[in-house]
Design a protein around this motif. Structure first.
Motif, short mmCIF file in Angstrom:
data_model
loop_
_atom_site.label_atom_id
_atom_site.label_comp_id
_atom_site.label_asym_id
_atom_site.label_seq_id
_atom_site.Cartn_x
_atom_site.Cartn_y
_atom_site.Cartn_z
N LEU A 11 0.80 -1.49 0.44
CA LEU A 11 -0.03 -0.09 0.09
C LEU A 11 0.57 1.29 -0.08
CD1 LEU A 11 -2.87 1.91 0.19
CD2 LEU A 11 -2.78 0.91 2.94
N ILE A 12 1.85 1.01 1.23
CA ILE A 12 2.59 2.38 0.45
C ILE A 12 3.36 2.29 -0.30
CG2 ILE A 12 4.87 3.18 1.88
CD1 ILE A 12 4.21 2.47 4.73
N GLN A 13 3.87 1.74 -0.62
CA GLN A 13 4.66 1.53 -2.20
C GLN A 13 3.71 1.38 -3.03
OE1 GLN A 13 5.96 -1.95 -4.04
NE2 GLN A 13 8.62 -1.12 -4.61
N ALA A 14 2.29 2.14 -3.95
CA ALA A 14 1.89 1.75 -4.34
C ALA A 14 2.33 3.93 -4.25
CB ALA A 14 0.01 1.33 -4.45
N LEU A 15 1.14 3.78 -3.28
CA LEU A 15 0.82 5.86 -2.92
C LEU A 15 1.60 6.33 -3.12
CD1 LEU A 15 -1.73 4.86 0.46
CD2 LEU A 15 -2.34 5.64 -1.56
N ALA A 16 2.82 6.21 -2.66
CA ALA A 16 3.53 6.52 -2.60
C ALA A 16 4.36 6.80 -4.15
CB ALA A 16 5.41 6.38 -2.45
N SER A 17 4.47 5.89 -5.29
CA SER A 17 4.55 5.58 -6.64
C SER A 17 3.84 7.29 -6.85
CB SER A 17 4.68 4.62 -7.28
OG SER A 17 4.82 4.48 -8.62
N ARG A 18 2.18 6.90 -6.76
CA ARG A 18 1.40 7.91 -6.85
C ARG A 18 1.82 9.05 -6.93
NH1 ARG A 18 -4.42 6.87 -8.10
NH2 ARG A 18 -3.57 5.95 -9.50
N MET A 19 2.08 9.88 -5.84
CA MET A 19 3.06 11.05 -5.35
C MET A 19 3.49 11.31 -5.90
SD MET A 19 2.39 10.53 -0.99
CE MET A 19 2.40 12.27 -0.57
N ASP A 20 5.30 10.01 -6.11
CA ASP A 20 6.29 10.60 -7.00
C ASP A 20 5.76 11.07 -8.30
OD1 ASP A 20 9.06 11.02 -7.58
OD2 ASP A 20 8.29 9.30 -8.76
N LYS A 21 4.74 11.42 -8.63
CA LYS A 21 3.71 10.62 -10.32
C LYS A 21 3.45 12.53 -10.51
CE LYS A 21 4.03 5.86 -11.62
NZ LYS A 21 2.66 4.92 -12.64
N GLN A 22 2.61 12.15 -9.39
CA GLN A 22 1.81 13.44 -9.36
C GLN A 22 3.22 14.66 -8.66
OE1 GLN A 22 -1.02 12.85 -5.90
NE2 GLN A 22 -3.36 12.59 -8.01
N GLY A 23 4.55 14.67 -8.68
CA GLY A 23 5.76 15.87 -7.59
C GLY A 23 5.39 15.73 -6.98
N SER A 24 4.93 14.91 -5.63
CA SER A 24 4.95 15.21 -3.97
C SER A 24 6.14 15.27 -4.11
CB SER A 24 4.17 14.53 -3.51
OG SER A 24 2.70 14.86 -3.91
N ALA A 25 6.61 16.34 -2.78
CA ALA A 25 8.29 16.14 -2.89
C ALA A 25 8.53 14.71 -2.07
CB ALA A 25 8.10 17.40 -1.47
#
Length: 171
Positions: A114-128
């Motif tokens: 779950l963490i990996q999926a959310l972190a990947s999505r946040m990374d694609k959205q440009g989150s710090a």
């Protein structure tokens, strides 16, 4: 659920305390599980099978070790290593027992996915990156997984801007 079996550590953490390679401790725990099973004693009071995700995105086996499981491992050890292991597990469990627990998971591998999926999505959205760490920390907290207090590190330039915003609110 019994307090002695609800709170757990991972076999990776226990292996570090034992001074053993994780694969060696897994072998030992599997032997204990087999012996307990042959004696018709429930091994889940001591060890719970689980998985974890490596940095290379591989799912590997591990065990969740209860307080009783740590006591079991400690009784198999002698000398300085046994003393150190016992002191570490006692301190760790006392620390965890003092921390309010929320939803606990017996499947840290699923939490990691779950963490990996959310972190990947946040990374694609440009989150710090630190925002992903904050999200991971929150998810872990919700599932009773304890992380080091310095897990989330906000970059210094962001700390300064956050400090400036807080000062503006006070004025």
């Amino acid at each position: 659920m019994n307090e002695l079996t609800r709170i757990t550590i991972t076999s990776m953490e226990a292996a570090g305390w034992c001074g053993k390679r994780h694969t060696d401790l897994l072998r030992d725990i599997r032997k204990y599980v087999q012996q307990l099973g042959e004696s018709k004693i429930a091994f889940t009071d001591f060890f719970k099978e689980s998985t974890y995700i490596t940095d290379q995105n591989k799912t590997l086996p591990c065990f969740l070790v209860t307080k009783k499981g740590c006591e079991f491992i400690a009784h198999k050890m002698t000398g300085q290593k046994g003393t150190e292991f016992t002191a570490r597990y006692i301190n760790r469990f006392h620390e965890m027992e003092g921390t309010p627990q929320r939803l606990l998971t017996e499947h840290p591998g699923e939490v990691a996915k779950l963490i990996q999926a959310l972190a990947s999505r946040m990374d694609k959205q440009g989150s710090a990156p630190y925002k992903s760490a904050e999200m991971a920390s929150l998810i872990c907290e919700q599932h009773g997984i304890r992380l080091p207090t310095d897990f989330v590190k906000i970059p210094e330039y962001e700390q300064l801007s956050l400090f400036a915003i807080e000062n503006e609110k006070r004025e």
